[in-house]
Design a protein around this motif. Structure first.
Motif, mmCIF file in Angstrom:
data_model
loop_
_atom_site.group_PDB
_atom_site.id
_atom_site.type_symbol
_atom_site.label_atom_id
_atom_site.label_comp_id
_atom_site.label_asym_id
_atom_site.label_seq_id
_atom_site.Cartn_x
_atom_site.Cartn_y
_atom_site.Cartn_z
ATOM 1 N N ARG A 15 0.827 -1.210 0.000
ATOM 2 C CA ARG A 15 0.000 0.000 0.000
ATOM 3 C C ARG A 15 0.859 1.257 0.000
ATOM 4 O O ARG A 15 0.565 2.224 -0.701
ATOM 5 N N ALA A 16 1.942 1.243 0.759
ATOM 6 C CA ALA A 16 2.854 2.396 0.785
ATOM 7 C C ALA A 16 3.505 2.596 -0.583
ATOM 8 O O ALA A 16 3.631 3.727 -1.072
ATOM 9 N N ILE A 17 3.914 1.491 -1.201
ATOM 10 C CA ILE A 17 4.507 1.564 -2.541
ATOM 11 C C ILE A 17 3.491 2.130 -3.525
ATOM 12 O O ILE A 17 3.814 3.017 -4.336
ATOM 13 N N LEU A 18 2.264 1.641 -3.486
ATOM 14 C CA LEU A 18 1.222 2.134 -4.394
ATOM 15 C C LEU A 18 0.969 3.625 -4.213
ATOM 16 O O LEU A 18 0.797 4.356 -5.194
ATOM 17 N N ARG A 19 0.938 4.079 -2.962
ATOM 18 C CA ARG A 19 0.724 5.520 -2.730
ATOM 19 C C ARG A 19 1.815 6.338 -3.398
ATOM 20 O O ARG A 19 1.547 7.384 -3.992
ATOM 21 N N LEU A 20 3.051 5.882 -3.335
ATOM 22 C CA LEU A 20 4.174 6.620 -3.927
ATOM 23 C C LEU A 20 4.153 6.582 -5.447
ATOM 24 O O LEU A 20 4.323 7.618 -6.101
ATOM 25 N N ILE A 21 3.970 5.404 -6.024
ATOM 26 C CA ILE A 21 4.071 5.319 -7.489
ATOM 27 C C ILE A 21 2.851 5.888 -8.199
ATOM 28 O O ILE A 21 2.931 6.208 -9.382
ATOM 29 N N GLN A 22 1.746 6.043 -7.485
ATOM 30 C CA GLN A 22 0.608 6.738 -8.106
ATOM 31 C C GLN A 22 0.952 8.203 -8.354
ATOM 32 O O GLN A 22 0.502 8.790 -9.327
ATOM 33 N N ARG A 23 1.728 8.772 -7.483
ATOM 34 C CA ARG A 23 2.111 10.187 -7.636
ATOM 35 C C ARG A 23 3.242 10.360 -8.639
ATOM 36 O O ARG A 23 3.316 11.359 -9.328
ATOM 37 N N ASP A 24 4.147 9.360 -8.669
ATOM 38 C CA ASP A 24 5.303 9.455 -9.565
ATOM 39 C C ASP A 24 5.792 8.044 -9.887
ATOM 40 O O ASP A 24 6.585 7.471 -9.138
ATOM 41 N N ASN A 25 5.334 7.491 -11.004
ATOM 42 C CA ASN A 25 5.726 6.119 -11.328
ATOM 43 C C ASN A 25 7.137 6.030 -11.913
ATOM 44 O O ASN A 25 7.602 4.954 -12.245
ATOM 45 N N LYS A 26 7.810 7.157 -12.020
ATOM 46 C CA LYS A 26 9.202 7.152 -12.473
ATOM 47 C C LYS A 26 10.174 7.302 -11.299
ATOM 48 O O LYS A 26 11.375 7.393 -11.501
ATOM 49 N N MET A 27 9.635 7.339 -10.075
ATOM 50 C CA MET A 27 10.498 7.439 -8.907
ATOM 51 C C MET A 27 11.421 6.217 -8.876
ATOM 52 O O MET A 27 10.953 5.088 -8.995
ATOM 53 N N GLY A 54 -2.589 -7.727 -11.558
ATOM 54 C CA GLY A 54 -3.574 -6.755 -12.015
ATOM 55 C C GLY A 54 -3.882 -5.642 -11.030
ATOM 56 O O GLY A 54 -4.768 -4.829 -11.279
ATOM 57 N N VAL A 55 -3.159 -5.582 -9.926
ATOM 58 C CA VAL A 55 -3.341 -4.458 -9.006
ATOM 59 C C VAL A 55 -2.884 -3.176 -9.705
ATOM 60 O O VAL A 55 -3.562 -2.160 -9.669
ATOM 61 N N ILE A 56 -1.730 -3.241 -10.348
ATOM 62 C CA ILE A 56 -1.248 -2.142 -11.195
ATOM 63 C C ILE A 56 -1.624 -2.516 -12.615
ATOM 64 O O ILE A 56 -1.157 -3.525 -13.145
ATOM 65 N N THR A 57 -2.504 -1.719 -13.226
ATOM 66 C CA THR A 57 -2.999 -2.074 -14.554
ATOM 67 C C THR A 57 -2.251 -1.388 -15.692
ATOM 68 O O THR A 57 -2.316 -1.843 -16.829
ATOM 69 N N ALA A 58 -1.564 -0.272 -15.410
ATOM 70 C CA ALA A 58 -0.840 0.434 -16.465
ATOM 71 C C ALA A 58 0.104 1.452 -15.847
ATOM 72 O O ALA A 58 -0.072 1.873 -14.708
ATOM 73 N N ASN A 59 1.095 1.826 -16.602
ATOM 74 C CA ASN A 59 1.973 2.947 -16.267
ATOM 75 C C ASN A 59 1.802 3.945 -17.402
ATOM 76 O O ASN A 59 2.146 3.645 -18.535
ATOM 77 N N ALA A 60 1.238 5.104 -17.072
ATOM 78 C CA ALA A 60 0.881 6.048 -18.127
ATOM 79 C C ALA A 60 1.202 7.479 -17.717
ATOM 80 O O ALA A 60 1.333 7.778 -16.534
ATOM 81 N N ALA A 61 1.302 8.345 -18.717
ATOM 82 C CA ALA A 61 1.510 9.770 -18.482
ATOM 83 C C ALA A 61 0.178 10.500 -18.607
ATOM 84 O O ALA A 61 -0.636 10.172 -19.472
ATOM 85 N N ILE A 62 -0.049 11.473 -17.756
ATOM 86 C CA ILE A 62 -1.226 12.325 -17.869
ATOM 87 C C ILE A 62 -0.800 13.536 -18.683
ATOM 88 O O ILE A 62 0.101 14.277 -18.294
ATOM 89 N N VAL A 63 -1.425 13.700 -19.832
ATOM 90 C CA VAL A 63 -1.028 14.726 -20.794
ATOM 91 C C VAL A 63 -1.945 15.946 -20.671
ATOM 92 O O VAL A 63 -3.162 15.807 -20.550
ATOM 93 N N THR A 155 -5.214 10.041 -11.881
ATOM 94 C CA THR A 155 -5.583 8.650 -11.686
ATOM 95 C C THR A 155 -5.327 8.185 -10.255
ATOM 96 O O THR A 155 -5.513 7.021 -9.955
ATOM 97 N N GLU A 156 -4.899 9.079 -9.395
ATOM 98 C CA GLU A 156 -4.547 8.674 -8.037
ATOM 99 C C GLU A 156 -5.786 8.369 -7.219
ATOM 100 O O GLU A 156 -6.725 9.162 -7.181
ATOM 101 N N ILE A 157 -5.804 7.200 -6.604
ATOM 102 C CA ILE A 157 -6.891 6.835 -5.704
ATOM 103 C C ILE A 157 -6.366 6.790 -4.283
ATOM 104 O O ILE A 157 -5.172 6.603 -4.053
ATOM 105 N N VAL A 158 -7.247 6.973 -3.329
ATOM 106 C CA VAL A 158 -6.845 6.930 -1.924
ATOM 107 C C VAL A 158 -6.650 5.471 -1.523
ATOM 108 O O VAL A 158 -7.552 4.654 -1.685
ATOM 109 N N ILE A 159 -5.489 5.164 -1.014
ATOM 110 C CA ILE A 159 -5.176 3.816 -0.566
ATOM 111 C C ILE A 159 -5.015 3.871 0.948
ATOM 112 O O ILE A 159 -4.077 4.495 1.434
#
Length: 160
Positions: A15-27, A54-63, A155-159
């Motif tokens: 859950r901690a990892i998900l919170r971080l990579i939702q904000r910046d998946n290039k960290m 399938g918890v992480i479904t994609a790595n994408a950029a918000i344009v 795309t960030e959801i509250v975890i």
């Protein structure tokens, strides 16, 4: 494995990892590791496992839509003529294939679908509405709400 099983298997580290990579998946994974108190290898394994299940479904950029000259954003309510399985499945397939449709939700409560549609200008948006809705015999009616300002997009959801 069911979705319920997947979500129950997430621990506090995941859950901690998900919170971080939702904000910046290039960290860098070493930075994630430092923040969650794991090794970089453990973080890498956990991310790979969450992608596989399938918890992480994609790595994408918000344009920024304005940067790519997509200045029209519309929220579209779609009411299908019926809710038969074939009708709904055909609509889902059509909306999935349409690149202008950025988001699509099959909903309860009066409408069949809610879509977020982008277009470069009103003539292009009109063409999209004709192709996807007006000429579609399964669509009983549709209503467009044109966004005046994109206040929040992401795309960030509250975890918890």
């Amino acid at each position: 494995m069911t979705k319920k099983t997947i979500f129950k298997s997430l621990d506090e580290f995941d859950r901690a990892i998900l919170r971080l990579i939702q904000r910046d998946n290039k960290m860098p994974q070493r930075h994630i590791a430092e923040r969650v108190n794991l090794s970089a290898a453990a973080v890498q394994r956990r991310i790979a496992a969450m992608e596989k299940t399938g918890v992480i479904t994609a790595n994408a950029a918000i344009v920024n839509t304005h940067a790519v000259h997509m200045s029209i954003t519309a929220i579209v309510e779609i009411d299908l003529k019926d809710e038969r399985l074939e009708t709904v499945d055909n609509a889902k397939a059509l909306f999935r294939k349409a690149p202008e449709v950025q988001q699509c939700y099959y909903v309860a409560g009066g409408m069949s679908f809610i879509l977020v549609v982008v277009a470069p200008d009103m003539p292009a948006y009109e063409e999209t509405t004709r192709r996807l809705f007006a000429q579609n015999s399964a669509v009983a009616r549709y209503r467009s709400l044109i966004a005046l300002d994109r206040v929040k997009a992401g795309t960030e959801i509250v975890i918890p």
